[in-house]
Design a protein around this motif. Sequence first.
Motif, PDB file in Angstrom:
ATOM      1  N   GLU A   4       0.840  -1.208   0.000  1.00  9.73           N
ATOM      2  CA  GLU A   4       0.000   0.000   0.000  1.00  9.73           C
ATOM      3  C   GLU A   4       0.872   1.254   0.000  1.00  9.73           C
ATOM      4  O   GLU A   4       0.542   2.237  -0.673  1.00  9.73           O
ATOM      5  CB  GLU A   4      -0.917   0.018   1.218  1.00  9.73           C
ATOM      6  N   LEU A   5       1.977   1.214   0.725  1.00  9.90           N
ATOM      7  CA  LEU A   5       2.912   2.333   0.730  1.00  9.90           C
ATOM      8  C   LEU A   5       3.475   2.562  -0.667  1.00  9.90           C
ATOM      9  O   LEU A   5       3.520   3.697  -1.157  1.00  9.90           O
ATOM     10  CB  LEU A   5       4.041   2.079   1.724  1.00  9.90           C
ATOM     11  N   VAL A   6       3.867   1.490  -1.332  1.00  9.84           N
ATOM     12  CA  VAL A   6       4.412   1.593  -2.686  1.00  9.84           C
ATOM     13  C   VAL A   6       3.370   2.191  -3.623  1.00  9.84           C
ATOM     14  O   VAL A   6       3.666   3.115  -4.397  1.00  9.84           O
ATOM     15  CB  VAL A   6       4.901   0.216  -3.194  1.00  9.84           C
ATOM     16  N   GLN A   7       2.141   1.705  -3.570  1.00  7.89           N
ATOM     17  CA  GLN A   7       1.085   2.219  -4.442  1.00  7.89           C
ATOM     18  C   GLN A   7       0.822   3.698  -4.185  1.00  7.89           C
ATOM     19  O   GLN A   7       0.628   4.482  -5.118  1.00  7.89           O
ATOM     20  CB  GLN A   7      -0.209   1.414  -4.272  1.00  7.89           C
ATOM     21  N   ARG A   8       0.826   4.093  -2.929  1.00 12.97           N
ATOM     22  CA  ARG A   8       0.591   5.504  -2.582  1.00 12.97           C
ATOM     23  C   ARG A   8       1.701   6.392  -3.124  1.00 12.97           C
ATOM     24  O   ARG A   8       1.456   7.477  -3.658  1.00 12.97           O
ATOM     25  CB  ARG A   8       0.490   5.627  -1.063  1.00 12.97           C
ATOM     26  N   LEU A   9       2.948   5.917  -3.009  1.00 11.42           N
ATOM     27  CA  LEU A   9       4.069   6.692  -3.533  1.00 11.42           C
ATOM     28  C   LEU A   9       4.039   6.776  -5.056  1.00 11.42           C
ATOM     29  O   LEU A   9       4.398   7.807  -5.631  1.00 11.42           O
ATOM     30  CB  LEU A   9       5.393   6.084  -3.055  1.00 11.42           C
ATOM     31  N   VAL A  10       3.611   5.715  -5.717  1.00 12.62           N
ATOM     32  CA  VAL A  10       3.489   5.725  -7.181  1.00 12.62           C
ATOM     33  C   VAL A  10       2.432   6.745  -7.599  1.00 12.62           C
ATOM     34  O   VAL A  10       2.620   7.502  -8.556  1.00 12.62           O
ATOM     35  CB  VAL A  10       3.155   4.313  -7.725  1.00 12.62           C
ATOM     36  N   GLN A  11       1.301   6.786  -6.878  1.00 10.47           N
ATOM     37  CA  GLN A  11       0.244   7.756  -7.194  1.00 10.47           C
ATOM     38  C   GLN A  11       0.733   9.195  -7.001  1.00 10.47           C
ATOM     39  O   GLN A  11       0.415  10.071  -7.806  1.00 10.47           O
ATOM     40  CB  GLN A  11      -0.977   7.528  -6.299  1.00 10.47           C
ATOM     41  N   ASP A  12       1.498   9.422  -5.946  1.00 16.68           N
ATOM     42  CA  ASP A  12       1.984  10.768  -5.646  1.00 16.68           C
ATOM     43  C   ASP A  12       3.152  11.194  -6.523  1.00 16.68           C
ATOM     44  O   ASP A  12       3.474  12.383  -6.589  1.00 16.68           O
ATOM     45  CB  ASP A  12       2.396  10.866  -4.172  1.00 16.68           C
ATOM     46  N   ASN A  13       3.811  10.233  -7.170  1.00 15.32           N
ATOM     47  CA  ASN A  13       4.979  10.522  -8.024  1.00 15.32           C
ATOM     48  C   ASN A  13       4.818   9.830  -9.370  1.00 15.32           C
ATOM     49  O   ASN A  13       5.435   8.792  -9.619  1.00 15.32           O
ATOM     50  CB  ASN A  13       6.261  10.039  -7.329  1.00 15.32           C
ATOM     51  N   PRO A  14       4.004  10.399 -10.259  1.00 10.97           N
ATOM     52  CA  PRO A  14       3.718   9.731 -11.538  1.00 10.97           C
ATOM     53  C   PRO A  14       4.944   9.551 -12.435  1.00 10.97           C
ATOM     54  O   PRO A  14       4.924   8.725 -13.346  1.00 10.97           O
ATOM     55  CB  PRO A  14       2.678  10.631 -12.198  1.00 10.97           C
ATOM     56  N   GLY A  15       6.027  10.266 -12.168  1.00 12.00           N
ATOM     57  CA  GLY A  15       7.242  10.128 -12.966  1.00 12.00           C
ATOM     58  C   GLY A  15       8.053   8.889 -12.619  1.00 12.00           C
ATOM     59  O   GLY A  15       9.000   8.551 -13.329  1.00 12.00           O
ATOM     60  N   LEU A  16       7.678   8.204 -11.555  1.00 12.51           N
ATOM     61  CA  LEU A  16       8.400   7.006 -11.134  1.00 12.51           C
ATOM     62  C   LEU A  16       7.574   5.760 -11.415  1.00 12.51           C
ATOM     63  O   LEU A  16       6.361   5.765 -11.230  1.00 12.51           O
ATOM     64  CB  LEU A  16       8.707   7.063  -9.632  1.00 12.51           C
ATOM     65  N   SER A  17       8.245   4.694 -11.842  1.00 10.10           N
ATOM     66  CA  SER A  17       7.554   3.435 -12.082  1.00 10.10           C
ATOM     67  C   SER A  17       7.381   2.681 -10.765  1.00 10.10           C
ATOM     68  O   SER A  17       8.026   2.988  -9.762  1.00 10.10           O
ATOM     69  CB  SER A  17       8.338   2.569 -13.068  1.00 10.10           C
ATOM     70  N   VAL A  18       6.539   1.658 -10.786  1.00 10.73           N
ATOM     71  CA  VAL A  18       6.321   0.833  -9.602  1.00 10.73           C
ATOM     72  C   VAL A  18       7.632   0.172  -9.176  1.00 10.73           C
ATOM     73  O   VAL A  18       7.959   0.126  -7.979  1.00 10.73           O
ATOM     74  CB  VAL A  18       5.234  -0.241  -9.866  1.00 10.73           C
ATOM     75  N   ARG A  19       8.409  -0.302 -10.137  1.00 13.78           N
ATOM     76  CA  ARG A  19       9.695  -0.946  -9.827  1.00 13.78           C
ATOM     77  C   ARG A  19      10.661   0.011  -9.154  1.00 13.78           C
ATOM     78  O   ARG A  19      11.371  -0.362  -8.226  1.00 13.78           O
ATOM     79  CB  ARG A  19      10.334  -1.499 -11.086  1.00 13.78           C
ATOM     80  N   GLU A  20      10.707   1.253  -9.644  1.00 13.03           N
ATOM     81  CA  GLU A  20      11.605   2.239  -9.049  1.00 13.03           C
ATOM     82  C   GLU A  20      11.207   2.538  -7.601  1.00 13.03           C
ATOM     83  O   GLU A  20      12.052   2.608  -6.712  1.00 13.03           O
ATOM     84  CB  GLU A  20      11.604   3.528  -9.866  1.00 13.03           C
ATOM     85  N   VAL A  21       9.908   2.696  -7.377  1.00 11.69           N
ATOM     86  CA  VAL A  21       9.428   2.985  -6.030  1.00 11.69           C
ATOM     87  C   VAL A  21       9.685   1.792  -5.106  1.00 11.69           C
ATOM     88  O   VAL A  21      10.094   1.973  -3.953  1.00 11.69           O
ATOM     89  CB  VAL A  21       7.934   3.370  -6.043  1.00 11.69           C
ATOM     90  N   GLU A  22       9.458   0.567  -5.578  1.00  9.02           N
ATOM     91  CA  GLU A  22       9.736  -0.623  -4.772  1.00  9.02           C
ATOM     92  C   GLU A  22      11.208  -0.669  -4.378  1.00  9.02           C
ATOM     93  O   GLU A  22      11.550  -1.009  -3.241  1.00  9.02           O
ATOM     94  CB  GLU A  22       9.358  -1.895  -5.529  1.00  9.02           C
ATOM     95  N   LYS A  23      12.089  -0.333  -5.312  1.00 13.00           N
ATOM     96  CA  LYS A  23      13.524  -0.316  -5.035  1.00 13.00           C
ATOM     97  C   LYS A  23      13.861   0.735  -3.984  1.00 13.00           C
ATOM     98  O   LYS A  23      14.625   0.477  -3.050  1.00 13.00           O
ATOM     99  CB  LYS A  23      14.301  -0.046  -6.332  1.00 13.00           C
ATOM    100  N   ILE A  24      13.265   1.922  -4.093  1.00 11.35           N
ATOM    101  CA  ILE A  24      13.502   2.999  -3.130  1.00 11.35           C
ATOM    102  C   ILE A  24      13.055   2.577  -1.735  1.00 11.35           C
ATOM    103  O   ILE A  24      13.774   2.754  -0.751  1.00 11.35           O
ATOM    104  CB  ILE A  24      12.782   4.286  -3.568  1.00 11.35           C
ATOM    105  N   VAL A  25      11.871   2.004  -1.630  1.00 14.90           N
ATOM    106  CA  VAL A  25      11.336   1.569  -0.343  1.00 14.90           C
ATOM    107  C   VAL A  25      12.218   0.464   0.241  1.00 14.90           C
ATOM    108  O   VAL A  25      12.536   0.476   1.438  1.00 14.90           O
ATOM    109  CB  VAL A  25       9.862   1.109  -0.479  1.00 14.90           C
ATOM    110  N   SER A  26      12.648  -0.478  -0.591  1.00 17.70           N
ATOM    111  CA  SER A  26      13.512  -1.565  -0.114  1.00 17.70           C
ATOM    112  C   SER A  26      14.842  -1.029   0.409  1.00 17.70           C
ATOM    113  O   SER A  26      15.299  -1.442   1.480  1.00 17.70           O
ATOM    114  CB  SER A  26      13.783  -2.574  -1.228  1.00 17.70           C
ATOM    115  N   VAL A  27      15.454  -0.120  -0.331  1.00 20.43           N
ATOM    116  CA  VAL A  27      16.730   0.458   0.095  1.00 20.43           C
ATOM    117  C   VAL A  27      16.543   1.214   1.406  1.00 20.43           C
ATOM    118  O   VAL A  27      17.365   1.104   2.327  1.00 20.43           O
ATOM    119  CB  VAL A  27      17.313   1.380  -0.999  1.00 20.43           C
ATOM    120  N   PHE A  28      15.457   1.952   1.528  1.00 17.51           N
ATOM    121  CA  PHE A  28      15.170   2.726   2.743  1.00 17.51           C
ATOM    122  C   PHE A  28      15.096   1.808   3.959  1.00 17.51           C
ATOM    123  O   PHE A  28      15.774   2.024   4.964  1.00 17.51           O
ATOM    124  CB  PHE A  28      13.857   3.488   2.550  1.00 17.51           C
ATOM    125  N   PHE A  29      14.281   0.755   3.880  1.00 23.16           N
ATOM    126  CA  PHE A  29      14.132  -0.166   5.003  1.00 23.16           C
ATOM    127  C   PHE A  29      15.402  -0.970   5.262  1.00 23.16           C
ATOM    128  O   PHE A  29      15.771  -1.212   6.416  1.00 23.16           O
ATOM    129  CB  PHE A  29      12.933  -1.089   4.804  1.00 23.16           C
TER     130      PHE A  29
END
Length: 92
Positions: A5-30
């Motif tokens: 849900e966090l990934v989906q919310r970030l994708v909605q808020d940042n349309p310039g980023l793909s789902v894969r990019e956001v998943e990678k960002i979240v994974s690196v963060f955690f």
Amino acid sequence: MIRSELVQRLVQDNPGLSVREVEKIVSVFFDEIVRRLTEDGRVELRGFGAFSTRARDGRTGRNPRTGETVEVAAKRVPYFKPGKEMRSRLNV
């Protein structure tokens, strides 16, 4: 909220980023939070809170199923302390 849900919310808020990019960002963060905590460090996110670890002493426990006593080893556990801004927003 769960991770997807966090990934989906970030994708909605940042349309310039793909789902894969956001998943990678979240994974690196955690992963970085966990890495720092394993090094006995502390992670502070201003306005949000601080992650750290606390030591728990060994103790004698009890198996709830059998009632048998067992030795529980000493260990470190994660601890989160909310920041001032988070506490004030929760207690409006």
